[in-house]
Design a protein around this motif. Structure first.
Motif, mmCIF file in Angstrom:
data_model
loop_
_atom_site.group_PDB
_atom_site.id
_atom_site.type_symbol
_atom_site.label_atom_id
_atom_site.label_comp_id
_atom_site.label_asym_id
_atom_site.label_seq_id
_atom_site.Cartn_x
_atom_site.Cartn_y
_atom_site.Cartn_z
ATOM 1 N N MET A 1 0.795 -1.177 -0.012
ATOM 2 C CA MET A 1 -0.147 -0.058 -0.050
ATOM 3 C C MET A 1 0.988 1.349 -0.188
ATOM 4 S SD MET A 1 -2.850 1.249 2.726
ATOM 5 C CE MET A 1 -3.703 -0.096 2.808
ATOM 6 N N SER A 2 0.554 2.214 -0.756
ATOM 7 C CA SER A 2 1.204 3.367 -0.739
ATOM 8 C C SER A 2 0.258 4.489 -0.016
ATOM 9 C CB SER A 2 1.529 3.793 -2.096
ATOM 10 O OG SER A 2 2.577 4.647 -2.247
ATOM 11 N N ALA A 3 0.539 5.114 1.097
ATOM 12 C CA ALA A 3 -0.175 5.973 1.839
ATOM 13 C C ALA A 3 0.814 7.148 1.852
ATOM 14 C CB ALA A 3 -0.435 5.555 3.074
ATOM 15 N N ILE A 4 0.108 8.269 1.516
ATOM 16 C CA ILE A 4 0.729 9.660 1.233
ATOM 17 C C ILE A 4 -0.073 10.561 2.402
ATOM 18 C CG2 ILE A 4 1.434 11.608 -0.135
ATOM 19 C CD1 ILE A 4 2.497 8.663 -1.098
ATOM 20 N N ASP A 5 0.841 11.334 3.125
ATOM 21 C CA ASP A 5 0.265 12.454 4.035
ATOM 22 C C ASP A 5 1.283 13.655 4.095
ATOM 23 O OD1 ASP A 5 -1.134 13.757 6.061
ATOM 24 O OD2 ASP A 5 -0.879 12.206 7.531
ATOM 25 N N LEU A 6 0.781 14.608 3.531
ATOM 26 C CA LEU A 6 1.504 15.711 3.149
ATOM 27 C C LEU A 6 0.728 16.789 3.711
ATOM 28 C CD1 LEU A 6 2.530 15.615 -0.422
ATOM 29 C CD2 LEU A 6 4.057 15.111 1.375
ATOM 30 N N SER A 7 1.402 17.991 4.270
ATOM 31 C CA SER A 7 0.850 19.185 4.875
ATOM 32 C C SER A 7 2.044 20.387 4.512
ATOM 33 C CB SER A 7 0.465 19.132 6.104
ATOM 34 O OG SER A 7 -0.007 20.137 6.771
ATOM 35 N N PHE A 8 1.578 21.521 4.241
ATOM 36 C CA PHE A 8 2.504 22.461 4.025
ATOM 37 C C PHE A 8 1.598 24.075 3.924
ATOM 38 C CE2 PHE A 8 1.335 21.268 -0.364
ATOM 39 C CZ PHE A 8 1.013 22.449 -1.016
ATOM 40 N N GLU A 9 2.268 24.867 4.291
ATOM 41 C CA GLU A 9 1.805 26.124 4.281
ATOM 42 C C GLU A 9 1.699 26.767 3.030
ATOM 43 O OE1 GLU A 9 3.312 28.747 7.195
ATOM 44 O OE2 GLU A 9 3.504 27.447 8.808
ATOM 45 N N HIS A 10 0.563 27.363 2.630
ATOM 46 C CA HIS A 10 0.494 28.116 1.296
ATOM 47 C C HIS A 10 0.727 29.260 1.329
ATOM 48 C CE1 HIS A 10 -3.364 29.463 2.676
ATOM 49 N NE2 HIS A 10 -3.781 28.160 2.993
ATOM 50 N N GLY A 11 0.638 30.180 2.370
ATOM 51 C CA GLY A 11 1.246 31.745 2.455
ATOM 52 C C GLY A 11 0.392 32.323 1.524
ATOM 53 N N ARG A 12 -1.249 32.048 1.522
ATOM 54 C CA ARG A 12 -1.940 32.793 0.652
ATOM 55 C C ARG A 12 -3.152 32.978 1.616
ATOM 56 N NH1 ARG A 12 0.754 30.110 -3.118
ATOM 57 N NH2 ARG A 12 0.884 30.855 -5.146
ATOM 58 N N THR A 13 -4.330 33.934 1.038
ATOM 59 C CA THR A 13 -5.420 34.024 1.829
ATOM 60 C C THR A 13 -6.330 32.731 1.293
ATOM 61 O OG1 THR A 13 -6.492 35.035 -0.100
ATOM 62 C CG2 THR A 13 -5.402 36.458 1.237
ATOM 63 N N LEU A 14 -7.170 32.375 2.190
ATOM 64 C CA LEU A 14 -7.898 31.382 1.828
ATOM 65 C C LEU A 14 -8.667 31.402 0.475
ATOM 66 C CD1 LEU A 14 -9.233 28.709 3.140
ATOM 67 C CD2 LEU A 14 -10.878 29.969 3.999
ATOM 68 N N LEU A 15 -9.218 32.535 0.339
ATOM 69 C CA LEU A 15 -9.752 32.664 -1.248
ATOM 70 C C LEU A 15 -8.916 32.365 -2.206
ATOM 71 C CD1 LEU A 15 -12.425 33.493 -2.572
ATOM 72 C CD2 LEU A 15 -11.612 35.721 -2.457
ATOM 73 N N GLU A 16 -7.534 32.937 -2.038
ATOM 74 C CA GLU A 16 -6.529 32.557 -3.065
ATOM 75 C C GLU A 16 -6.142 30.931 -3.015
ATOM 76 O OE1 GLU A 16 -4.081 36.628 -3.018
ATOM 77 O OE2 GLU A 16 -3.583 35.153 -1.689
ATOM 78 N N ALA A 17 -6.052 30.493 -1.896
ATOM 79 C CA ALA A 17 -5.675 28.906 -1.705
ATOM 80 C C ALA A 17 -6.862 27.991 -2.231
ATOM 81 C CB ALA A 17 -5.596 28.709 -0.207
ATOM 82 N N LYS A 18 -8.089 28.451 -2.287
ATOM 83 C CA LYS A 18 -9.236 27.922 -2.643
ATOM 84 C C LYS A 18 -9.129 27.747 -4.267
ATOM 85 C CE LYS A 18 -13.129 28.732 -1.001
ATOM 86 N NZ LYS A 18 -14.478 29.254 -0.508
ATOM 87 N N ALA A 19 -8.793 29.056 -4.670
ATOM 88 C CA ALA A 19 -8.573 29.133 -6.456
ATOM 89 C C ALA A 19 -7.382 28.396 -6.797
ATOM 90 C CB ALA A 19 -8.446 30.497 -6.596
ATOM 91 N N GLN A 20 -6.440 28.213 -6.054
ATOM 92 C CA GLN A 20 -5.267 27.276 -6.515
ATOM 93 C C GLN A 20 -5.677 25.783 -6.434
ATOM 94 O OE1 GLN A 20 -3.660 30.074 -8.112
ATOM 95 N NE2 GLN A 20 -2.117 28.378 -7.684
ATOM 96 N N LEU A 21 -6.416 25.593 -5.334
ATOM 97 C CA LEU A 21 -6.729 24.071 -5.140
ATOM 98 C C LEU A 21 -7.840 23.788 -6.372
ATOM 99 C CD1 LEU A 21 -7.072 21.524 -3.579
ATOM 100 C CD2 LEU A 21 -9.031 22.632 -2.426
ATOM 101 N N GLU A 22 -8.583 24.519 -6.789
ATOM 102 C CA GLU A 22 -9.427 24.256 -7.769
ATOM 103 C C GLU A 22 -8.670 24.144 -9.224
ATOM 104 O OE1 GLU A 22 -13.133 25.481 -8.539
ATOM 105 O OE2 GLU A 22 -13.610 26.327 -6.326
ATOM 106 N N ARG A 23 -7.709 24.984 -9.403
ATOM 107 C CA ARG A 23 -6.619 24.799 -10.558
ATOM 108 C C ARG A 23 -5.850 23.539 -10.400
ATOM 109 N NH1 ARG A 23 -5.350 30.367 -9.126
ATOM 110 N NH2 ARG A 23 -6.760 31.558 -10.595
ATOM 111 N N ALA A 24 -5.376 23.147 -9.414
ATOM 112 C CA ALA A 24 -4.536 21.995 -8.962
ATOM 113 C C ALA A 24 -5.446 20.943 -9.450
ATOM 114 C CB ALA A 24 -3.962 22.168 -7.553
ATOM 115 N N VAL A 25 -6.696 20.649 -8.908
ATOM 116 C CA VAL A 25 -7.455 19.466 -8.845
ATOM 117 C C VAL A 25 -7.671 19.625 -10.457
ATOM 118 C CG1 VAL A 25 -9.980 18.730 -8.399
ATOM 119 C CG2 VAL A 25 -8.163 19.301 -6.746
#
Length: 97
Positions: A1-25
């Protein structure tokens, strides 16, 4: 099994981070189109689950962090580099590992 667990600071506002998340997905599902069966979003668009045959990737943003949890039992070594590359590009961060 390959389990991945990552966390990192994005350094953006929540609104900007949500937009980046949408682009990334969107980019990840495009790059991995032949593997992805569905994408489910939370109502507030702060988290998504990408599913395919035998795997899932959960990506979430909050006010400070991006969190990625994935279960890639069979295709992990093939899919994770693509997911990692998309996240690094979207959030302009070099991820550990």
């Amino acid at each position: 099994m390959s389990a991945i667990d990552l966390s990192f600071e994005h350094g953006r506002t929540l609104l900007e981070a949500k937009a980046q998340l949408e682009r990334a997905v969107a980019e990840a599902t495009g790059v991995l189109a032949s593997f992805v069966q569905s994408v489910d979003w939370t109502p507030d668009r702060t988290a998504a689950r990408i599913r395919g045959a035998g795997f899932h990737v959960d990506i979430q943003v909050d006010a400070k962090h991006v969190r990625v949890q994935a279960d890639l039992p069979l295709l992990g070594r093939f899919l994770m580099p693509a997911v990692r590359g998309v996240l690094e590009k979207a959030f302009q961060k070099k991820l550990p590992g």
